[in-house]
Scaffold this active site. Structure first.
Site, short mmCIF file in Angstrom:
data_model
loop_
_atom_site.label_atom_id
_atom_site.label_comp_id
_atom_site.label_asym_id
_atom_site.label_seq_id
_atom_site.Cartn_x
_atom_site.Cartn_y
_atom_site.Cartn_z
N ASP A 275 3.96 5.62 6.77
CA ASP A 275 4.47 5.54 8.14
C ASP A 275 3.70 4.40 8.81
OD1 ASP A 275 6.10 7.66 7.70
OD2 ASP A 275 4.94 9.10 8.88
N ASP B 243 16.43 14.38 8.27
CA ASP B 243 15.36 15.24 8.76
C ASP B 243 16.00 16.60 9.03
OD1 ASP B 243 13.54 13.20 8.63
OD2 ASP B 243 13.65 12.69 10.76
#
Lengths: 250, 199
Positions: free
Chosen positions: A11, A130
């Site tokens: 990330d 997600d």
């Protein structure tokens, strides 16, 4: 025979690798180019970069990160985060990425998957989902796991495949950062409903849980972040373990 | 000088970056006019068979490449660049490939498609391209279609994904690989180095 892939996920926020728990509590985890080179040496099969910085500036830095990583590390790179249109995909692919991952933008504008697949080929298009459990099913969330789209995650995966996605990156919001293991039921259910590879993400804390994601969750690849970034395991540790359990790895 | 043909099909820069990393001069060319001082040619590519051919024609590369390989000059086709050597593909019925190798491309009909990931090559015959590369080495594959030559003598390695299919073709100085050496870490860089130095 095809090997199961181990994919470190980085990330990136303003050019730094960070890691949060349940999409919160962000902490610094290092330089992306250095980490990419290290994971390649450890035997990582691919790398995924997610730009979690929302700003225009962070996007620009990401392009530079991709340029630099792809000049030194010769394994496939997937980049996600903030991709809203075909021109964003083109810029990232031109910078040296092999695939782009689409999450929120694909839900808001599903034709983006079809356009991307048409221009760059399905193999370039990763549909990132997600997913969060709602009773007996799962919903696809958007905006970094903050907003319920109201769309069934499994149905969305099937639709995404039809539109042209070449791969599904499936992240469990419930398990992300908990180290309690992958959402195996989610993984298996989704994997059985599509005919494209599924990458399991979110929740890994032990080697056995990774094995379970492959055996019981039917994952084609596992995505890992904090476990690797904080040095709890190396990619090599994971591969040695899986190999000993009879999983085909490179 | 090595030239990498840019026909607007996907991530061509990775091949260039791999050559840069190996310390070898190469250039990405967008027109046949830039190919004068070139002695080795790379045809990379991802995307669809028919669309790629259209681009090759549009940019006036088709005939140039066809002549190049017919003259047995050093050539490396990568992924779609391998499939384009064939006469046609189930992906784009009616589209005519370079036709250098007789046969066509078929779609995988078992397992998840596309095949994405690292698969082992099974070496069929000695080749300079594979110098120092062991049997069953893993390379990175990313494709839905595979080549099926009528005459199998040009197959120097295969891989298995529901079917046994060609991973490497060699006919004279024309080489082609179904996997992506530029994305296959150390093994891939080794293969590219072999091609530069020994093929």
């Amino acid at each position: 025979m095809l090997a199961i892939r181990i994919i470190p996920c980085l990330d990136v926020d303003n050019g730094r690798v960070v890691k949060g728990v349940k999409f919160r509590e962000i902490r610094d985890a290092g330089d992306p180019v250095e980490l990419a080179a290290m994971y390649n040496r450890q035997g990582a099969d691919e790398l995924t970069f997610l730009d979690i910085g929302a700003s225009y500036q962070s996007r620009e830095i990401m392009i530079d990160v991709v340029e630099r990583v792809s000049s030194e590390v010769f394994i496939p790179l997937t980049v996600g985060g903030g991709i809203r249109e075909v021109s964003d995909m083109r810029r990232i692919l031109n910078a040296g990425a092999d695939k782009v991952a689409l999450c929120t933008a694909a839900i808001k504008n599903p034709s983006l998957l079809a356009e991307g697949a048409e221009i760059f080929g399905s193999q370039c298009i990763v549909l990132s989902i997600d997913a969060k459990r709602h009773g007996d099913s799962w919903r696809a969330y958007i905006n970094g796991g903050r907003i319920d789209s109201g769309i069934d995650a499994i149905e969305w995966a099937r639709q995404g495949e039809k539109l042209g996605a070449g791969e599904i990156l499936l992240n469990s919001i419930d398990m992300d950062g908990t180290k309690k293991g992958y959402d195996l039921e989610l993984n298996r259910t989704l994997s059985e409903q599509v005919n494209i590879p599924v990458i399991a993400s979110g929740g890994a804390g032990t080697l056995e849980q990774m094995y379970d994601a492959i055996q019981m969750g039917k994952a084609d690849a596992v995505l890992l972040a904090s476990l690797l970034h904080y040095g709890e395991f190396t990619v090599k540790d994971i591969k040695n373990y899986l190999k000993a359990k009879g999983v085909r790895i490179r | 000088m090595i030239a990498i043909i840019d026909y607007r099909a996907g991530n061509l820069k990775s091949v260039k970056k791999a050559f840069d990393f190996l310390g070898v001069d190469s250039k990405v060319v967008a027109s046949p006019d830039e190919l004068i001082d070139v002695d080795k040619l790379v045809l990379p590519g991802v995307g669809a068979f028919g669309a790629a051919l259209e681009k090759l024609h549009q940019l006036n590369f088709f005939q140039f490449v066809q002549q190049w390989i017919q003259q047995d000059k050093p050539f490396l086709g990568i992924c779609l660049g391998m499939q384009l050597l064939m006469e046609g593909s189930a992906e784009s019925p009616g589209a005519h490939g370079l036709g250098f190798i007789q046969g066509k491309c078929l779609r995988f009909d078992r397992g998840k498609v596309p095949q994405i990931g690292w698969n082992q090559i099974i070496i069929k015959g000695k080749s300079n391209l594979l110098h120092g590369i062991e049997d069953r080495t893993y390379f990175y594959f990313l494709h839905s279609y595979f080549v099926q030559p009528d005459d199998e003598s040009c197959i120097s390695a295969t891989a298995e994904y529901g079917v046994n299919y060609p991973a490497i073709l060699k006919q004279g100085n024309v080489y082609a690989v179904q996997f992506h050496p530029e994305k296959s870490s150390d093994a891939g860089l080794k293969l590219l180095k072999n091609w530069i130095e020994k093929c």
